[in-house]
Every structure is written in structure tokens, then in C-alpha cells.
Design a protein around this motif. Structure first.
Motif, mmCIF file in Angstrom:
data_model
loop_
_atom_site.group_PDB
_atom_site.id
_atom_site.type_symbol
_atom_site.label_atom_id
_atom_site.label_comp_id
_atom_site.label_asym_id
_atom_site.label_seq_id
_atom_site.Cartn_x
_atom_site.Cartn_y
_atom_site.Cartn_z
ATOM 1 N N LEU A 82 0.828 -1.212 0.000
ATOM 2 C CA LEU A 82 0.000 0.000 0.000
ATOM 3 C C LEU A 82 0.862 1.262 0.000
ATOM 4 O O LEU A 82 0.504 2.264 -0.617
ATOM 5 C CB LEU A 82 -0.950 -0.008 1.207
ATOM 6 C CG LEU A 82 -2.113 -0.994 1.077
ATOM 7 C CD1 LEU A 82 -2.922 -1.041 2.366
ATOM 8 C CD2 LEU A 82 -3.002 -0.626 -0.100
ATOM 9 N N VAL A 85 1.689 1.937 -3.426
ATOM 10 C CA VAL A 85 0.572 2.414 -4.241
ATOM 11 C C VAL A 85 0.178 3.851 -3.876
ATOM 12 O O VAL A 85 -0.286 4.605 -4.729
ATOM 13 C CB VAL A 85 -0.639 1.468 -4.058
ATOM 14 C CG1 VAL A 85 -1.790 1.914 -4.928
ATOM 15 C CG2 VAL A 85 -0.250 0.052 -4.420
ATOM 16 N N TRP A 88 0.199 7.126 -5.978
ATOM 17 C CA TRP A 88 -0.761 7.289 -7.076
ATOM 18 C C TRP A 88 -1.835 8.314 -6.718
ATOM 19 O O TRP A 88 -2.340 9.023 -7.573
ATOM 20 C CB TRP A 88 -1.424 5.952 -7.414
ATOM 21 C CG TRP A 88 -0.555 5.069 -8.249
ATOM 22 C CD1 TRP A 88 0.525 5.449 -8.969
ATOM 23 C CD2 TRP A 88 -0.694 3.657 -8.467
ATOM 24 N NE1 TRP A 88 1.072 4.370 -9.615
ATOM 25 C CE2 TRP A 88 0.353 3.268 -9.329
ATOM 26 C CE3 TRP A 88 -1.600 2.699 -8.015
ATOM 27 C CZ2 TRP A 88 0.517 1.944 -9.747
ATOM 28 C CZ3 TRP A 88 -1.438 1.398 -8.436
ATOM 29 C CH2 TRP A 88 -0.386 1.012 -9.291
ATOM 30 N N GLN A 93 4.586 8.445 -9.217
ATOM 31 C CA GLN A 93 4.834 7.088 -9.685
ATOM 32 C C GLN A 93 4.723 6.069 -8.550
ATOM 33 O O GLN A 93 4.898 6.413 -7.380
ATOM 34 C CB GLN A 93 6.237 6.984 -10.290
ATOM 35 C CG GLN A 93 6.392 7.710 -11.597
ATOM 36 C CD GLN A 93 5.884 6.893 -12.767
ATOM 37 O OE1 GLN A 93 5.419 5.770 -12.584
ATOM 38 N NE2 GLN A 93 5.947 7.455 -13.957
ATOM 39 N N PHE A 94 4.486 4.816 -8.929
ATOM 40 C CA PHE A 94 4.499 3.694 -7.995
ATOM 41 C C PHE A 94 5.821 3.699 -7.217
ATOM 42 O O PHE A 94 6.877 3.858 -7.814
ATOM 43 C CB PHE A 94 4.346 2.410 -8.820
ATOM 44 C CG PHE A 94 4.378 1.147 -7.999
ATOM 45 C CD1 PHE A 94 3.448 0.922 -7.018
ATOM 46 C CD2 PHE A 94 5.334 0.182 -8.248
ATOM 47 C CE1 PHE A 94 3.467 -0.246 -6.273
ATOM 48 C CE2 PHE A 94 5.356 -1.000 -7.516
ATOM 49 C CZ PHE A 94 4.417 -1.207 -6.532
ATOM 50 N N LEU A 95 5.753 3.573 -5.893
ATOM 51 C CA LEU A 95 6.930 3.486 -5.019
ATOM 52 C C LEU A 95 7.682 4.803 -4.840
ATOM 53 O O LEU A 95 8.712 4.842 -4.200
ATOM 54 C CB LEU A 95 7.928 2.418 -5.520
ATOM 55 C CG LEU A 95 7.553 0.968 -5.266
ATOM 56 C CD1 LEU A 95 8.569 0.066 -5.942
ATOM 57 C CD2 LEU A 95 7.532 0.657 -3.783
ATOM 58 N N GLU A 96 7.168 5.911 -5.435
ATOM 59 C CA GLU A 96 7.871 7.178 -5.279
ATOM 60 C C GLU A 96 7.784 7.636 -3.824
ATOM 61 O O GLU A 96 6.776 7.438 -3.162
ATOM 62 C CB GLU A 96 7.243 8.227 -6.200
ATOM 63 C CG GLU A 96 8.100 9.458 -6.371
ATOM 64 C CD GLU A 96 7.755 10.210 -7.649
ATOM 65 O OE1 GLU A 96 7.095 9.634 -8.536
ATOM 66 O OE2 GLU A 96 8.169 11.379 -7.746
ATOM 67 N N SER A 97 8.860 8.233 -3.313
ATOM 68 C CA SER A 97 8.822 8.664 -1.917
ATOM 69 C C SER A 97 9.219 10.131 -1.816
ATOM 70 O O SER A 97 9.821 10.697 -2.717
ATOM 71 C CB SER A 97 9.770 7.811 -1.067
ATOM 72 O OG SER A 97 11.097 8.153 -1.346
#
Lengths: 141, 495
Positions: A82, A85, A88, A93-97
Motif C-alpha cells: 500500500l 501504491v 498514485w 509514480q508507484f513506489l515514489e517517496s
């Protein structure tokens, strides 16, 4: 075969266990070179549980952690996915922090990243796995 | 729209987590699995239509650029595989839920099965050699559990071979990744495609060969196939079916992907063509010698892999298109055959031909469900196997490769022979009611939830034959995009 219990191991397992858990929490938040080390933290916590197992057997581990290993594994994995996700929702982007700076009472300003829940998830996956291993191949039967 | 790209990996993984948390609650686990795989199928199908309409997509995970981070690449070949594989995963899941004996009774089945699905999707989507290794590992560690689920002695014995061979392949794989990185300084497939041609030919060929061996073990090509016929048949039927349909094909996919992107040759490759010929021939000869439905079918997997490698070995658009079409046809047909084999085993308690007789009399519906994919596998018109093989023959003749085409036709005949062996041994003959101990009291001899997904897959393989024209068109454009490695590079690294 029941091995005779060692007094020294029995007595030291308790305090060492708590210190090891504290250290694992430190590793979880700090990592071996910043930020966050869910895997290594989980391993240390797992090692602490193994110490409990060596000193007191499977029952002792069960008394220490009453959560079912599968539940811990599942929720940990779910938390990690999660976290991947979540970006989003803000169009990333997915996994962006992202970096995060929070003012907490007592602790002052704490800098962390949004990847922290991912590490916490990994932490629980590792601990859950150790628990599952201890229960499956460590139980008496 | 590249939010869609990671979905086929993320959805099953998240569902695996929830399914684990619902450990012991079978109904909940079933619901999670069905809902998620339906959603994954929908996502894959949407990706397929989007890629056909607008061209390939890529997603940079974590927002990092391609040379630092990991990319997922949804090109036509990848999404075709994705769409077919997620449909298979869903169909087999329904079958597993419907099987009384070999189904999803073990509490670990659902989570691990979903992890397998995530691993398969990730292998298709990844645009990074190291990440391909990770995806393989996710898929393999799930397959170790599934293979030995139930823990019967023979399962553990053959599971041992499987685990050791797979671990060896993984060790070779990670070594190959390290060597590739040492030689080129990157593991991103697109960047590798740019840098590979600059390497000395000897280094390039060695790396190509090493990766071929690694994926060859997974794909079960000659002479690395020995582990497959021994390990697959002992697993529970749904597991065998999904392994047979998907896992070796992930290996073939990786071979095609790396060969086309990194080691593309100008003309037909004698090495790949000889491997293809030997794989076909040895596989089918092995199948003829067997006396058990699942073992015969397992040897046929090996034989069929040869056809896929044959199309690749030609290194032409026509050859590749035929290979891609063949893979799609094969995944559907092979999965179906194993599901039918499972239905017969479930009803009679055995898969041994000499102990079976009269299945067609007692279970006529099941017999039809076997006959269609069996004839399709052998390549008889008007089934999908005929279209696939015709494509290969035409592509081979265009390159004047008469020997290998001759071999492939001979193997088709032998395939037909071993299918008639199953047909004659198990389906014909007089039905002894006492032999059908577990058969359901209807004309299929099995619960509706086992028959329905099998019938849907049979219908799907017929649909592939009916819609062969448009589907072949898709396979051809997928092949064109594979031949043009430059397009892949531009997609990932930007213009």
C-alpha cells in the motif's frame, strides 16, 4: 528429548530480549546508513525471538507474541504494498517517496521519508516469517 | 495512463498479503483471489487494448530515471503474454476452488498462488535484467511451496530435484547479471541494448550463451529439460496446470526478450535451430514412451518449447510472429489438457493408461474437452495449433530451412500418435462403473466448477483459431517491435 535448561541463559534471555527489540526499533528507523532499515531491524527482532525460543521453547515464543505469524506477515506485506501504491493518490509514480519533516513534542523536529511505512511493513514480514519458522519446524511433535 | 503498468504485479501481491492475513478462512481467501484475479485480467486486457491502439508504455518505478531506477515496460509482446497468463491464472483458480481433492484445501494455497501470479506478471513487465532475476525468484519461491503442497513423499522427492535445479539456475543467473554489469556498467535492458554491440564479440557471445543456459533451464530446452517431466506430474493438478501453462513459457519469454534485445543476429542462428530441433524430437520421443496422462503431457511441454525456439532461431518477423502465436496457443491448450487430465484422475483415482478405460462412455463431456485441445496440440486443422504450425512452416521455408521444418512436421505426427495413445488407452474401451469411484453422477463426471473453467479454455482455444487472422496481425506487430530494438530503447531512455 528434553535438554536441561541453563540458568544463565534463562536469566539473561529476558533483559537481552528487550534490549535487542529496542535496538531493532532503532535500526528500523535509522537503517545501517539512513533512512530506514526494515529488513535488518526485522532480522534483529527475529534473532531476539530465536533467543527466547532457545531459552524457553516454542511455548515461550507463543507467550511473547500472541499474534498469528500469518496475520503479521500478511498485514506487513499489505502495508508495504500500500505504501508503494499511495503515491498514485497524489499523481506520483508507484513506489515514489518524499522527504518529510514533522515537529513532534519532546523529540523536536523529526526528519523522515514517506518510505517509512514500507520499511515497517518489511519489518513485520521478517518477524512474521521468523515466527512462522519457529512454530512450524520448532514446535514439539 | 502508465499507472496501469504496475497493476498486474501490484494487485496479486496486495491480494496475497490480504489472503495471508485471512489465513484459515477459506471462503474469504477464495473471494480475495477471485476478485483480484478478475481485476488483474481486466487491467491486463485494458493494457493490451491501449498498447495496440497507442503503442508501448513504460513506467519508472519510484520516479527514478532509467539508468538509476527500475523501469517496467509494457510493449506489445509483454502485454499479450500478460493478458493470456492472467486469464489462465483466473481459470485455474476457479478450477482449484472447484476440485474436491486436489484443490485449494491447504491454507497456504491462495496466498502463494497469488504471489506466483505477481512473479509471472513482473517477469513479463520488467525492463531490467536484475529485476528480472527478482521476478524469477518471486515466482520460483512460490512454485517451491506449491509443488510440495500436501507433503506426500513423492512430492517432496521430486520437489527436491526441482528446487535444486532451480537454485542452480538462479545462481547462474545472478552470476550472469554480475558479469553483464561488469562488462557494460548497467543492467537496464534498454541501455544494455545500446552498449552490447560495443563489447568484443567473444564477451558478447559468452554472455549470450550464459543467459541462454540460465533461461534454457527454466524453459526446459534440450539438453536442460531433464528436471521437468519428473517434477511436474507429482504436484496437485491445478498447480501442474499453471506450471505447465506459464512457468516454462516465462523462460521462453526471457530467452526471446534477451536474444532479440541484446544478442540479435542478422540471419538464422544455427545454434538455436539445432536446439529447437533436438528439443522437439527428444520431448516427443519421451512422451511416446510414457504410460501416464500427466507424464505424457509433461514431455509434450518440452517438445512444444522446441517450436517456440524454432521461430526465434529464424530471426525474421515471420518466424517471431509464429513463435508468439504459438506461445499463446500453447499456453491455453496445454493448461486445458492438464485440467482435463486432472478431471480424469479425480474421477478414477489414477492417470495410468493401462488402468483406465472407457472414460468417453462414462464421461462424454470430458472426452470432448480432451479431444479438441489434443487435436489442436498435434496441429490438425481447423484448430489453433494448425495456424501456429503453419506460420512456423511458412517462416522456415521462406528462409530455406528445410531440415528443421521436416523435423517439426515429423514431431507433429508423433504428437498426434501420443495423443491417440491417451485417447485409445483412457477414453476408449468399455467403462467399468467400479473404476469411476469419485466420478460425479453427471455426463462430465466432475463438479461443475471443474468443468466450467476447462470448457471456457477450450472455447478460448477455438476462438484463437476462429480469430486467427486479427490475432496473427497482433503477433506480427509484436514481432516487428521485437526486431526493432531501437524502438524499445527510445521508449525507455526517451528520444
Amino acid at each position: 528429548m528434553k535438554l536441561s535448561r541453563s540458568l544463565i541463559l534463562d536469566m539473561s534471555a529476558g533483559p537481552v530480549f528487550h534490549v535487542a527489540l529496542l535496538f531493532s526499533a532503532f535500526l528500523l528507523f535509522r537503517g545501517h546508513n539512513a533512512p530506514g532499515g526494515g529488513f535488518i531491524g526485522g532480522l534483529v527482532a527475529g534473532a531476539a525471538l530465536v533467543l527466547r525460543y532457545v531459552a524457553g521453547g516454542a511455548d515461550e515464543v507463543h507467550r511473547t507474541v500472541r499474534v498469528a505469524p500469518e496475520l503479521m506477515l500478511g498485514l506487513g506485506l499489505a502495508l508495504a504494498v500500500l505504501t508503494g501504491v499511495a503515491p498514485w493518490l497524489v499523481g506520483d509514480q508507484f513506489l515514489e517517496s518524499a522527504k518529510l519533516s514533522v515537529d513532534l513534542p519532546l523529540l523536536g523536529t523529526v526528519k523522515t521519508t514517506t518510505a517509512l511505512p514500507f520499511d515497517i511493513g518489511v519489518y513485520f514480514v521478517v518477524v512474521g516469517l521468523v515466527l512462522a519458522v519457529l512454530r512450524t519446524i520448532g514446535g514439539e511433535e | 495512463m502508465n499507472v496501469l503498468v504496475p497493476l498486474p504485479v501490484v494487485l496479486p501481491l496486495l491480494a496475497a498479503a490480504l489472503s495471508l492475513a485471512a489465513y484459515g478462512r477459506t471462503t474469504l481467501q477464495r473471494a480475495i483471489g477471485l476478485v483480484t484475479m478478475t481485476a488483474t485480467c481486466a487491467a491486463s486486457a485494458t493494457l493490451l487494448t491501449l498498447v495496440i491502439r497507442d503503442g508501448p508504455m513504460s513506467a519508472d518505478l519510484g520516479g527514478w530515471g532509467p539508468s538509476i531506477g527500475i523501469v517496467l515496460v509494457a510493449d506489445l509482446f509483454a502485454v499479450v503474454m500478460l493478458a493470456v497468463s492472467s486469464a489462465m491464472v483466473l481459470a485455474v483458480l476457479v478450477y482449484a476452488i472447484g476440485s474436491p481433492a486436489t484443490g485449494d484445501s491447504a491454507a497456504l494455497f491462495h496466498p502463494v498462488y497469488l504471489v506466483l501470479a505477481a512473479g509471472v506478471s513482473a517477469s513479463f513487465l520488467t525492463g531490467d535484467l536484475f529485476n528480472l532475476f527478482v521476478a524469477f525468484e518471486v515466482m520460483l519461491s512460490a512454485s517451491y511451496v506449491l509443488m510440495t503442497l500436501g507433503g506426500r513423499a513423492e512430492q517432496v522427492r521430486s520437489g527436491m530435484t526441482y528446487v535444486v535445479v532451480s537454485l542452480l539456475a538462479s545462481t547462474l543467473f545472478i552470476t550472469a547479471v554480475a558479469l553483464v554489469y561488469a562488462a557494460t556498467g548497467t543492467v537496464n535492458l534498454a541501455e544494455l541494448a545500446v552498449r552490447m554491440p560495443d563489447l568484443p564479440p567473444f564477451v558478447r557471445d559468452s554472455l549470450g550463451l550464459l543467459l541462454l543456459v540460465v533461461f534454457g533451464i527454466k524453459a526446459a530446452i534440450f539438453p536442460l529439460f531433464f528436471w521437468l517431466p519428473d517434477s511436474y506430474p507429482t504436484a496437485p493438478t491445478p498447480v501442474t496446470a499453471i506450471f505447465a501453462g506459464l512457468l516454462t513459457k516465462v523462460g521462453v519469454y526471457a530467452i526471446i526478450r534477451t536474444q532479440m534485445l541484446l544478442f540479435q543476429s542478422d540471419g538464422p542462428s544455427p545454434l538455436l535451430l539445432s536446439i529447437a530441433g533436438a528439443t522437439m524430437l527428444v520431448g516427443v520421443l519421451g512422451a511416446i514412451a510414457q504410460d501416464d496422462i500427466k507424464r505424457i503431457l509433461s514431455f509434450h511441454i518440452v517438445s512444444q518449447i522446441g517450436y517456440m525456439i524454432l521461430g526465434l532461431g529464424l530471426f525474421t518477423v515471420a518466424g517471431l510472429a509464429a513463435s508468439i502465436f504459438y506461445i499463446v496457443h500453447h499456453i491455453i491448450v496445454k493448461t486445458t489438457l492438464f485440467l482435463v487430465g486432472g478431471i480424469v484422475e479425480q474421477a478414477t483415482g489414477t492417470g495410468a493408461l493401462r488402468r483406465l478405460s472407457g472414460v468417453a462412455t462414462r464421461m462424454p463431456v470430458t472426452a470432448v474437452l480432451f479431444l479438441v485441445p489434443a487435436l489442436s496440440l498435434a496441429g490438425l486443422p481447423p484448430f489453433s495449433g494448425f495456424v501456429a504450425k503453419l506460420g512456423l512452416v511458412e517462416a522456415g521455408l521462406a528462409e530455406h530451412r528445410h531440415v528443421i521444418i521436416g523435423v517439426s512436421l515429423l514431431v507433429s505426427l508423433l504428437t498426434l500418435f501420443s495423443m491417440t495413445k491417451i485417447w485409445g488407452g483412457a477414453f476408449w474401451g468399455t467403462a467399468d462403473e467400479a473404476a469411476f469411484v469419485n466420478a460425479a453422477p453427471n455426463r462430465s463426471g466432475a463438479p461443475a466448477l471443474m468443468i466450467a473453467p476447462t470448457a471456457v479454455l477450450v472455447a478460448a482455444s477455438l476462438a484463437v483459431a476462429l480469430a486467427a487472422g486479427p490475432l496473427y496481425g497482433v503477433a506480427e506487430s509484436a514481432a516487428e517491435s521485437l526486431i526493432d530494438a531501437g524502438a524499445y530503447v527510445r521508449l525507455v531512455t526517451g528520444p
